[in-house]
Design a protein around this motif. Structure first.
Motif, PDB file in Angstrom:
ATOM      1  N   TYR A  13       1.732  38.620  -9.530  1.00 26.46           N
ATOM      2  CA  TYR A  13       0.910  39.826  -9.447  1.00 26.46           C
ATOM      3  C   TYR A  13       0.303  40.159 -10.804  1.00 26.46           C
ATOM      4  CZ  TYR A  13       3.976  39.887  -5.436  1.00 26.46           C
ATOM      5  OH  TYR A  13       4.684  39.515  -4.324  1.00 26.46           O
ATOM      6  N   ALA A  69       5.927  42.836  -9.469  1.00 21.72           N
ATOM      7  CA  ALA A  69       5.279  43.588  -8.392  1.00 21.72           C
ATOM      8  C   ALA A  69       5.079  45.048  -8.785  1.00 21.72           C
ATOM      9  CB  ALA A  69       6.118  43.504  -7.124  1.00 21.72           C
ATOM     10  N   GLY A 144       1.725  43.677  -4.546  1.00 21.32           N
ATOM     11  CA  GLY A 144       0.931  43.869  -5.750  1.00 21.32           C
ATOM     12  C   GLY A 144      -0.431  43.233  -5.590  1.00 21.32           C
TER      13      GLY A 144
END
Length: 166
Positions: A13, A69, A144
């Protein structure tokens, strides 16, 4: 079908914030899932606190992506809300898949990390999140903005289809 085929397990992410509106859309999708007898035994814990996300990574070796995330959604089933015993697993699995498909539709990355039925993981998550006795965590979904791209997958396999009999 696009969102279904675009859905891939994304574990990297960018760190960019996922808006409250997007989180609400993910949860609306989850709660649109079918459930046995319309029992809707699901409960959701949205985790943004980095310390809590870190603690969750210590419960399962397959949750390390939670460190990157923006948030996690812990999908739980409440056995006290069951009309049809044992179906909470199927109901919450359908809700989980809806979250994953909606995440793909919104351009987010997400991955489903299984917790149930591994007792140590279930107990660990329950303790970290302070879940009531009747609430069991099925899985953790890391969410994410994706920092990796995976091509759509078509896993159709004619050899796995049987008509009328095996």
């Amino acid at each position: 079908m696009n969102a279904i085929f675009q859905r891939r397990s994304i574990r990297k992410y960018t760190g960019e914030h996922v808006s409250r509106e997007m989180v609400k859309q993910l949860l609306e999708a989850a709660m649109a899932a079918p459930s046995a007898g319309n029992q809707q035994p699901w409960e959701f814990v949205v985790v943004r606190d980095k310390e809590v996300l870190q603690k969750l990574t210590e419960v399962s070796p397959y949750t390390k992506m939670l460190k990157e995330a923006d948030l996690a959604i812990v999908v739980c089933g409440d056995e006290a809300k069951e009309k049809h015993k044992g179906y909470w697993v199927q109901d919450c699995s359908a809700a989980t898949e809806n979250i994953l498909i909606m995440a793909a539709h919104l351009g987010l990355g997400a991955v489903w990390c299984g917790i149930y039925p591994v007792d140590e993981r279930v107990v660990g998550v329950k303790n970290i999140l302070g879940l009531p006795q009747s609430v069991i965590p099925l899985g953790i979904i890391a969410v994410g903005h994706p920092a990796e791209h995976k091509e759509p997958a078509n896993r159709y396999d004619e050899s796995k289809i049987h008509y009328d009999r095996w």
